[in-house]
Design a protein around this motif. Structure first.
Motif, PDB file in Angstrom:
ATOM      1  N   PRO A   1      24.326  22.972 -53.713  1.00  0.00           N
ATOM      2  CA  PRO A   1      24.127  24.134 -52.832  1.00  0.00           C
ATOM      3  C   PRO A   1      23.086  25.120 -53.344  1.00  0.00           C
ATOM      4  CG  PRO A   1      26.177  24.327 -54.050  1.00  0.00           C
ATOM      5  CD  PRO A   1      25.666  22.952 -54.323  1.00  0.00           C
ATOM      6  N   LEU A   2      22.718  25.001 -54.634  1.00  0.00           N
ATOM      7  CA  LEU A   2      21.688  25.841 -55.215  1.00  0.00           C
ATOM      8  C   LEU A   2      21.013  25.027 -56.303  1.00  0.00           C
ATOM      9  CD1 LEU A   2      20.552  28.812 -55.220  1.00  0.00           C
ATOM     10  CD2 LEU A   2      22.099  29.236 -57.134  1.00  0.00           C
ATOM     11  N   PHE A   3      19.691  24.898 -56.233  1.00  0.00           N
ATOM     12  CA  PHE A   3      19.016  24.089 -57.246  1.00  0.00           C
ATOM     13  C   PHE A   3      17.604  24.607 -57.494  1.00  0.00           C
ATOM     14  CE2 PHE A   3      18.132  21.919 -53.213  1.00  0.00           C
ATOM     15  CZ  PHE A   3      16.772  21.641 -53.289  1.00  0.00           C
ATOM     16  N   PHE A   4      17.071  24.216 -58.654  1.00  0.00           N
ATOM     17  CA  PHE A   4      15.706  24.559 -59.053  1.00  0.00           C
ATOM     18  C   PHE A   4      14.888  23.290 -59.176  1.00  0.00           C
ATOM     19  CE2 PHE A   4      12.773  24.559 -62.714  1.00  0.00           C
ATOM     20  CZ  PHE A   4      11.823  25.457 -62.252  1.00  0.00           C
ATOM     21  N   HIS A   5      13.638  23.346 -58.707  1.00  0.00           N
ATOM     22  CA  HIS A   5      12.696  22.265 -58.989  1.00  0.00           C
ATOM     23  C   HIS A   5      11.304  22.867 -59.056  1.00  0.00           C
ATOM     24  CE1 HIS A   5      10.692  21.626 -55.023  1.00  0.00           C
ATOM     25  NE2 HIS A   5      11.764  22.251 -54.598  1.00  0.00           N
ATOM     26  N   ARG A   6      10.391  22.136 -59.677  1.00  0.00           N
ATOM     27  CA  ARG A   6       9.021  22.624 -59.829  1.00  0.00           C
ATOM     28  C   ARG A   6       8.052  21.642 -59.217  1.00  0.00           C
ATOM     29  NH1 ARG A   6       5.171  21.618 -63.510  1.00  0.00           N
ATOM     30  NH2 ARG A   6       6.590  20.701 -65.042  1.00  0.00           N
ATOM     31  N   ASN A   7       7.027  22.181 -58.557  1.00  0.00           N
ATOM     32  CA  ASN A   7       5.918  21.392 -58.019  1.00  0.00           C
ATOM     33  C   ASN A   7       4.639  22.007 -58.564  1.00  0.00           C
ATOM     34  OD1 ASN A   7       4.206  19.755 -56.583  1.00  0.00           O
ATOM     35  ND2 ASN A   7       4.523  20.791 -54.634  1.00  0.00           N
ATOM     36  N   GLY A   8       4.027  21.350 -59.549  1.00  0.00           N
ATOM     37  CA  GLY A   8       2.864  21.932 -60.200  1.00  0.00           C
ATOM     38  C   GLY A   8       3.282  23.151 -61.000  1.00  0.00           C
ATOM     39  N   GLN A   9       2.614  24.268 -60.766  1.00  0.00           N
ATOM     40  CA  GLN A   9       2.932  25.497 -61.496  1.00  0.00           C
ATOM     41  C   GLN A   9       3.860  26.422 -60.721  1.00  0.00           C
ATOM     42  OE1 GLN A   9      -1.272  26.604 -62.236  1.00  0.00           O
ATOM     43  NE2 GLN A   9      -0.796  26.442 -64.412  1.00  0.00           N
ATOM     44  N   THR A  10       4.273  25.982 -59.538  1.00  0.00           N
ATOM     45  CA  THR A  10       5.186  26.768 -58.713  1.00  0.00           C
ATOM     46  C   THR A  10       6.576  26.153 -58.743  1.00  0.00           C
ATOM     47  OG1 THR A  10       3.415  27.489 -57.239  1.00  0.00           O
ATOM     48  CG2 THR A  10       5.656  27.620 -56.390  1.00  0.00           C
ATOM     49  N   GLY A  11       7.561  26.961 -59.076  1.00  0.00           N
ATOM     50  CA  GLY A  11       8.949  26.521 -59.019  1.00  0.00           C
ATOM     51  C   GLY A  11       9.613  27.020 -57.753  1.00  0.00           C
ATOM     52  N   GLU A  12      10.670  26.350 -57.347  1.00  0.00           N
ATOM     53  CA  GLU A  12      11.449  26.796 -56.194  1.00  0.00           C
ATOM     54  C   GLU A  12      12.925  26.865 -56.570  1.00  0.00           C
ATOM     55  OE1 GLU A  12       9.222  25.717 -52.060  1.00  0.00           O
ATOM     56  OE2 GLU A  12      10.685  24.274 -52.807  1.00  0.00           O
ATOM     57  N   LEU A  13      13.539  27.970 -56.249  1.00  0.00           N
ATOM     58  CA  LEU A  13      14.982  28.118 -56.316  1.00  0.00           C
ATOM     59  C   LEU A  13      15.473  28.027 -54.877  1.00  0.00           C
ATOM     60  CD1 LEU A  13      17.410  28.790 -58.206  1.00  0.00           C
ATOM     61  CD2 LEU A  13      17.073  31.165 -57.544  1.00  0.00           C
ATOM     62  N   VAL A  14      16.215  26.970 -54.560  1.00  0.00           N
ATOM     63  CA  VAL A  14      16.522  26.641 -53.172  1.00  0.00           C
ATOM     64  C   VAL A  14      18.009  26.859 -52.900  1.00  0.00           C
ATOM     65  CG1 VAL A  14      16.411  24.875 -51.381  1.00  0.00           C
ATOM     66  CG2 VAL A  14      14.656  24.944 -53.174  1.00  0.00           C
ATOM     67  N   ILE A  15      18.299  27.651 -51.866  1.00  0.00           N
ATOM     68  CA  ILE A  15      19.662  27.851 -51.383  1.00  0.00           C
ATOM     69  C   ILE A  15      19.913  26.794 -50.315  1.00  0.00           C
ATOM     70  CG2 ILE A  15      21.295  29.550 -50.480  1.00  0.00           C
ATOM     71  CD1 ILE A  15      18.967  31.641 -51.129  1.00  0.00           C
ATOM     72  N   ASN A  16      20.914  25.963 -50.524  1.00  0.00           N
ATOM     73  CA  ASN A  16      21.012  24.717 -49.766  1.00  0.00           C
ATOM     74  C   ASN A  16      22.403  24.539 -49.146  1.00  0.00           C
ATOM     75  OD1 ASN A  16      20.232  22.147 -48.804  1.00  0.00           O
ATOM     76  ND2 ASN A  16      21.021  21.141 -50.640  1.00  0.00           N
ATOM     77  N   ARG A  17      22.769  25.495 -48.271  1.00  0.00           N
ATOM     78  CA  ARG A  17      23.995  25.357 -47.461  1.00  0.00           C
ATOM     79  C   ARG A  17      23.636  25.647 -46.001  1.00  0.00           C
ATOM     80  NH1 ARG A  17      28.869  28.694 -48.595  1.00  0.00           N
ATOM     81  NH2 ARG A  17      30.081  26.930 -47.834  1.00  0.00           N
ATOM     82  N   PRO A  18      22.748  24.875 -45.415  1.00  0.00           N
ATOM     83  CA  PRO A  18      22.270  25.224 -44.071  1.00  0.00           C
ATOM     84  C   PRO A  18      23.369  25.274 -43.026  1.00  0.00           C
ATOM     85  CG  PRO A  18      21.555  23.007 -44.718  1.00  0.00           C
ATOM     86  CD  PRO A  18      22.105  23.657 -45.947  1.00  0.00           C
ATOM     87  N   ALA A  19      24.413  24.466 -43.170  1.00  0.00           N
ATOM     88  CA  ALA A  19      25.497  24.483 -42.180  1.00  0.00           C
ATOM     89  C   ALA A  19      26.239  25.812 -42.177  1.00  0.00           C
ATOM     90  CB  ALA A  19      26.476  23.342 -42.453  1.00  0.00           C
ATOM     91  N   LYS A  20      26.163  26.553 -43.268  1.00  0.00           N
ATOM     92  CA  LYS A  20      26.802  27.867 -43.393  1.00  0.00           C
ATOM     93  C   LYS A  20      25.757  28.985 -43.426  1.00  0.00           C
ATOM     94  CE  LYS A  20      31.052  26.312 -43.776  1.00  0.00           C
ATOM     95  NZ  LYS A  20      32.099  26.640 -42.764  1.00  0.00           N
ATOM     96  N   ARG A  21      24.580  28.712 -42.911  1.00  0.00           N
ATOM     97  CA  ARG A  21      23.465  29.673 -42.937  1.00  0.00           C
ATOM     98  C   ARG A  21      23.228  30.192 -44.358  1.00  0.00           C
ATOM     99  NH1 ARG A  21      23.692  34.363 -39.098  1.00  0.00           N
ATOM    100  NH2 ARG A  21      25.821  34.533 -39.865  1.00  0.00           N
ATOM    101  N   ASN A  22      23.455  29.286 -45.308  1.00  0.00           N
ATOM    102  CA  ASN A  22      23.208  29.563 -46.732  1.00  0.00           C
ATOM    103  C   ASN A  22      24.034  30.735 -47.260  1.00  0.00           C
ATOM    104  OD1 ASN A  22      21.372  27.426 -46.984  1.00  0.00           O
ATOM    105  ND2 ASN A  22      19.710  28.687 -46.214  1.00  0.00           N
ATOM    106  N   ALA A  23      25.268  30.864 -46.763  1.00  0.00           N
ATOM    107  CA  ALA A  23      26.194  31.837 -47.333  1.00  0.00           C
ATOM    108  C   ALA A  23      26.433  31.487 -48.800  1.00  0.00           C
ATOM    109  CB  ALA A  23      27.514  31.827 -46.562  1.00  0.00           C
ATOM    110  N   LEU A  24      26.471  32.501 -49.630  1.00  0.00           N
ATOM    111  CA  LEU A  24      26.498  32.318 -51.087  1.00  0.00           C
ATOM    112  C   LEU A  24      27.934  32.314 -51.597  1.00  0.00           C
ATOM    113  CD1 LEU A  24      23.607  34.813 -51.480  1.00  0.00           C
ATOM    114  CD2 LEU A  24      23.453  32.456 -52.314  1.00  0.00           C
ATOM    115  N   THR A  25      28.318  31.218 -52.232  1.00  0.00           N
ATOM    116  CA  THR A  25      29.659  31.107 -52.791  1.00  0.00           C
ATOM    117  C   THR A  25      29.703  31.662 -54.212  1.00  0.00           C
ATOM    118  OG1 THR A  25      29.269  28.923 -53.764  1.00  0.00           O
ATOM    119  CG2 THR A  25      30.019  28.982 -51.462  1.00  0.00           C
ATOM    120  N   ARG A  26      30.919  31.861 -54.700  1.00  0.00           N
ATOM    121  CA  ARG A  26      31.080  32.328 -56.070  1.00  0.00           C
ATOM    122  C   ARG A  26      30.456  31.359 -57.058  1.00  0.00           C
ATOM    123  NH1 ARG A  26      36.622  34.956 -58.476  1.00  0.00           N
ATOM    124  NH2 ARG A  26      35.619  35.935 -60.296  1.00  0.00           N
ATOM    125  N   ALA A  27      30.636  30.062 -56.815  1.00  0.00           N
ATOM    126  CA  ALA A  27      30.065  29.057 -57.721  1.00  0.00           C
ATOM    127  C   ALA A  27      28.537  29.149 -57.751  1.00  0.00           C
ATOM    128  CB  ALA A  27      30.505  27.652 -57.289  1.00  0.00           C
TER     129      ALA A  27
END
Length: 264
Positions: free
Chosen positions: A4-30
């Motif tokens: 539901p939350l992950f980091f990856h890098r493409n070249g010199q740019t990193g992305e922190l991705v919120i990945n709960r689209p079914a819940k409109r990316n509501a943020l859980t405690r975890a």
């Protein structure tokens, strides 16, 4: 990825991705608990120059996951623990040593807006909407988060947003300074990518030092400190300055990756 939350890098740019689209990316405690560790992973990546925070599926983040509220607010102790976890995560993002960009689509509400405010730059799609809504829930907004809101939009707009708990359009958000700019949804990714690439081409030494100085200013420092003076002096001894100075004299674009290689 399934996380539901992950980091990856493409070249010199990193992305922190919120990945709960079914819940409109509501943020859980975890997810709040995982955020500082993911930022540590990004911080340890020496190739990284800029971090983009974004959501999957057309929303940035719709706030904290209300489904968890019964457990989180069951006791004052559990509520305090959760509040500290969120604060630790947001403060870690605000203190990240390289520039951060929030790429905002759709809902950016409550804690999602707090997450965006912890980033250095914010760019929104024209259909995005923004709101900070504790007054609808009988809650308060933490001081650090409120300070970041006031720093972005000023006291008058912050009071409007907090007292009314109303939603702002992307155009309103841009006019108030809540976001740097808004773009048509189909061009947002490209615009954020262009800015990320531009930042990534700059000196990592400068970016890191500027983040430290801007952090001091945000914390209320108004005059030079021994730390800020030392940062300013040290820059003149860096390989990045040597490369930037040579490039200026030679009328070429500096290659700060080359300056790093010269140090190894």
């Amino acid at each position: 990825m399934d996380q539901p939350l992950f980091f990856h890098r493409n070249g010199q740019t990193g992305e922190l991705v919120i990945n709960r689209p079914a819940k409109r990316n509501a943020l859980t405690r975890a997810m709040w608990q995982a955020l500082p560790g993911l930022l540590d992973e990004a911080r340890a990546d020496t190739a990284l120059r800029v971090l983009v925070v974004r959501g999957e599926g057309g929303s940035f983040a719709s706030g904290a996951d209300i489904a968890e509220f019964a457990d989180i607010y069951a006791t004052p102790e559990s509520a305090d623990a959760f509040s500290q976890e969120v604060a630790t995560a947001l403060d870690a993002l605000a203190a990240f040593p390289l520039p951060t960009i929030a790429r905002i689509e759709g809902a950016c509400i409550g804690a999602g807006c707090g997450l965006a405010l912890a980033c250095d730059l914010r760019y929104a799609a024209d259909g995005a909407r923004f709101g900070i809504t504790p007054a609808k829930l009988g809650l308060l907004y933490p001081l650090n988060d409120t300070r970041r809101l006031v720093d972005a939009v000023g006291q008058a707009v912050a009071r409007d947003m907090l007292f009314s708990a109303r939603h702002l359009t992307a155009d309103e958000a841009a006019a108030t300074g809540l976001v740097n700019a808004c773009f048509p949804a189909e061009t947002l990714g490209g615009k954020v990518g262009e800015m990320a690439d531009m930042i990534a081409s700059r000196s990592a030494e400068s970016l890191h030092g500027l983040k430290l100085i801007l952090g001091q200013i945000a914390g209320g420092v108004r005059n030079d400190t021994p730390e800020s003076r030392a940062l300013f002096r040290q820059a003149f001894d860096s390989a990045d300055f040597a490369e930037g100075y040579r490039a200026f004299l030679e009328k070429r674009t500096p290659d700060f990756n080359r300056s790093e290689k010269d140090q190894t």
